[in-house]
Design a protein around this motif. Structure first.
Motif, mmCIF file in Angstrom:
data_model
loop_
_atom_site.group_PDB
_atom_site.id
_atom_site.type_symbol
_atom_site.label_atom_id
_atom_site.label_comp_id
_atom_site.label_asym_id
_atom_site.label_seq_id
_atom_site.Cartn_x
_atom_site.Cartn_y
_atom_site.Cartn_z
ATOM 1 N N VAL A 12 0.760 -1.369 -0.032
ATOM 2 C CA VAL A 12 -0.070 -0.106 -0.024
ATOM 3 C C VAL A 12 0.802 1.298 -0.078
ATOM 4 N N GLU A 13 0.729 2.208 -0.884
ATOM 5 C CA GLU A 13 1.192 3.515 -1.050
ATOM 6 C C GLU A 13 0.229 4.719 -0.430
ATOM 7 N N ARG A 14 1.150 5.708 0.028
ATOM 8 C CA ARG A 14 0.263 6.929 0.531
ATOM 9 C C ARG A 14 -0.537 7.376 -0.665
ATOM 10 N N GLU A 15 -0.433 7.071 -1.759
ATOM 11 C CA GLU A 15 -1.219 7.763 -2.787
ATOM 12 C C GLU A 15 -2.626 6.942 -2.937
ATOM 13 N N ASP A 16 -2.682 5.673 -2.209
ATOM 14 C CA ASP A 16 -3.586 4.982 -2.385
ATOM 15 C C ASP A 16 -4.635 5.447 -1.401
ATOM 16 N N LEU A 17 -4.675 6.211 -0.275
ATOM 17 C CA LEU A 17 -5.181 6.552 0.559
ATOM 18 C C LEU A 17 -6.544 6.858 0.605
ATOM 19 N N PRO A 18 -6.594 8.113 -0.498
ATOM 20 C CA PRO A 18 -8.025 8.786 -0.789
ATOM 21 C C PRO A 18 -8.864 7.778 -1.421
ATOM 22 N N GLN A 19 -8.501 6.805 -2.246
ATOM 23 C CA GLN A 19 -9.330 5.649 -2.815
ATOM 24 C C GLN A 19 -9.920 4.729 -1.660
ATOM 25 N N PHE A 20 -8.908 4.486 -0.682
ATOM 26 C CA PHE A 20 -9.577 3.538 0.344
ATOM 27 C C PHE A 20 -10.443 4.612 1.108
ATOM 28 N N VAL A 21 -10.373 5.698 1.486
ATOM 29 C CA VAL A 21 -11.385 6.389 2.350
ATOM 30 C C VAL A 21 -12.612 6.383 1.515
ATOM 31 N N ASP A 26 -18.364 3.797 2.024
ATOM 32 C CA ASP A 26 -19.290 3.348 1.161
ATOM 33 C C ASP A 26 -20.025 2.329 1.933
ATOM 34 N N PRO A 27 -21.356 2.665 2.258
ATOM 35 C CA PRO A 27 -21.864 1.448 3.148
ATOM 36 C C PRO A 27 -21.835 0.211 2.374
ATOM 37 N N GLU A 28 -22.420 0.034 1.115
ATOM 38 C CA GLU A 28 -22.295 -1.283 0.456
ATOM 39 C C GLU A 28 -20.852 -1.998 0.491
ATOM 40 N N VAL A 29 -19.838 -1.167 0.369
ATOM 41 C CA VAL A 29 -18.376 -1.786 0.393
ATOM 42 C C VAL A 29 -17.846 -2.473 1.833
ATOM 43 N N ILE A 30 -18.464 -1.669 2.781
ATOM 44 C CA ILE A 30 -18.101 -2.022 4.230
ATOM 45 C C ILE A 30 -18.961 -3.183 4.777
ATOM 46 N N GLU A 31 -20.115 -3.441 4.045
ATOM 47 C CA GLU A 31 -21.078 -4.475 4.676
ATOM 48 C C GLU A 31 -20.454 -5.773 4.878
ATOM 49 N N GLY A 32 -20.118 -6.190 6.126
ATOM 50 C CA GLY A 32 -19.545 -7.330 6.405
ATOM 51 C C GLY A 32 -18.074 -7.242 6.928
ATOM 52 N N LEU A 33 -17.590 -6.024 6.659
ATOM 53 C CA LEU A 33 -16.304 -5.707 7.316
ATOM 54 C C LEU A 33 -16.449 -5.166 8.847
ATOM 55 N N ILE A 34 -15.208 -4.990 9.490
ATOM 56 C CA ILE A 34 -15.670 -4.633 11.015
ATOM 57 C C ILE A 34 -15.569 -2.951 10.853
ATOM 58 N N PHE A 35 -15.413 -2.263 9.756
ATOM 59 C CA PHE A 35 -15.601 -0.846 9.738
ATOM 60 C C PHE A 35 -17.099 -0.495 9.571
ATOM 61 N N PHE A 36 -17.528 0.468 10.612
ATOM 62 C CA PHE A 36 -18.864 0.751 10.701
ATOM 63 C C PHE A 36 -19.164 2.291 10.781
ATOM 64 N N GLN A 37 -18.162 2.980 11.175
ATOM 65 C CA GLN A 37 -18.154 4.419 11.359
ATOM 66 C C GLN A 37 -17.348 5.200 10.075
ATOM 67 N N PRO A 38 -17.899 6.497 9.861
ATOM 68 C CA PRO A 38 -16.982 7.358 8.798
ATOM 69 C C PRO A 38 -15.774 7.179 9.103
ATOM 70 N N LEU A 39 -14.889 7.315 8.155
ATOM 71 C CA LEU A 39 -13.423 7.468 8.042
ATOM 72 C C LEU A 39 -12.997 8.510 7.518
ATOM 73 N N SER A 40 -12.143 9.350 8.173
ATOM 74 C CA SER A 40 -11.499 10.668 7.451
ATOM 75 C C SER A 40 -10.070 10.244 6.791
ATOM 76 N N LEU A 41 -9.845 11.182 6.049
ATOM 77 C CA LEU A 41 -8.356 11.041 5.218
ATOM 78 C C LEU A 41 -7.175 11.235 6.181
ATOM 79 N N GLU A 42 -7.649 11.938 7.482
ATOM 80 C CA GLU A 42 -6.426 12.317 8.427
ATOM 81 C C GLU A 42 -6.419 10.891 9.073
ATOM 82 N N GLU A 43 -7.535 9.969 9.637
ATOM 83 C CA GLU A 43 -7.485 9.047 10.223
ATOM 84 C C GLU A 43 -6.507 7.657 9.417
ATOM 85 N N GLU A 44 -7.006 7.949 8.203
ATOM 86 C CA GLU A 44 -6.236 6.847 7.103
ATOM 87 C C GLU A 44 -4.858 7.214 7.070
ATOM 88 N N LYS A 45 -4.493 8.433 7.300
ATOM 89 C CA LYS A 45 -2.984 8.851 7.052
ATOM 90 C C LYS A 45 -2.247 8.291 8.250
#
Length: 107
Positions: A12-21, A26-45
């Protein structure tokens, strides 16, 4: 990099972070993942900055497919809670690019 017939896995590269965020908010993408709260770019950094502290075997990998002459990131995968004693691990994977869902990239 790890090459397969249809994909490659890379660090994973730093340039990937905005796409990950975008994907992880996206509620459809995270369905079934442990993520359930909104994620900021700062948190991802901050998450990215802490990757260097993890064992190499527990660092996530970007999933890419061939897109013409280039590679395009479509998701992420990794191993977690690796136990050498029990010879076990958890595997996490998500395909964030919904246009490629049900195409076999996550199998």
């Amino acid at each position: 990099m790890i090459f397969g017939k249809r994909i490659r896995l890379r660090a994973v590269e730093r340039e990937d972070l905005p796409q990950f965020v975008e994907w992880l908010n996206d509620p459809e993408v995270i369905e079934g993942l442990i993520f359930f709260q909104p994620l900021s770019l700062e948190e991802e950094k901050r998450w990215f900055e802490n990757l260097a502290d993890r064992q190499p075997s527990e660092r996530p990998l970007a999933i890419e497919i061939r897109d013409g002459e280039k590679w395009r990131m479509i998701g992420n995968c990794g191993f977690h809670n690796i136990s050498q004693i029990n010879r076990s691990s958890e595997v996490g994977i998500f395909i964030g690019d919904k246009s490629l869902w049900n195409s076999g990239y996550g199998t």
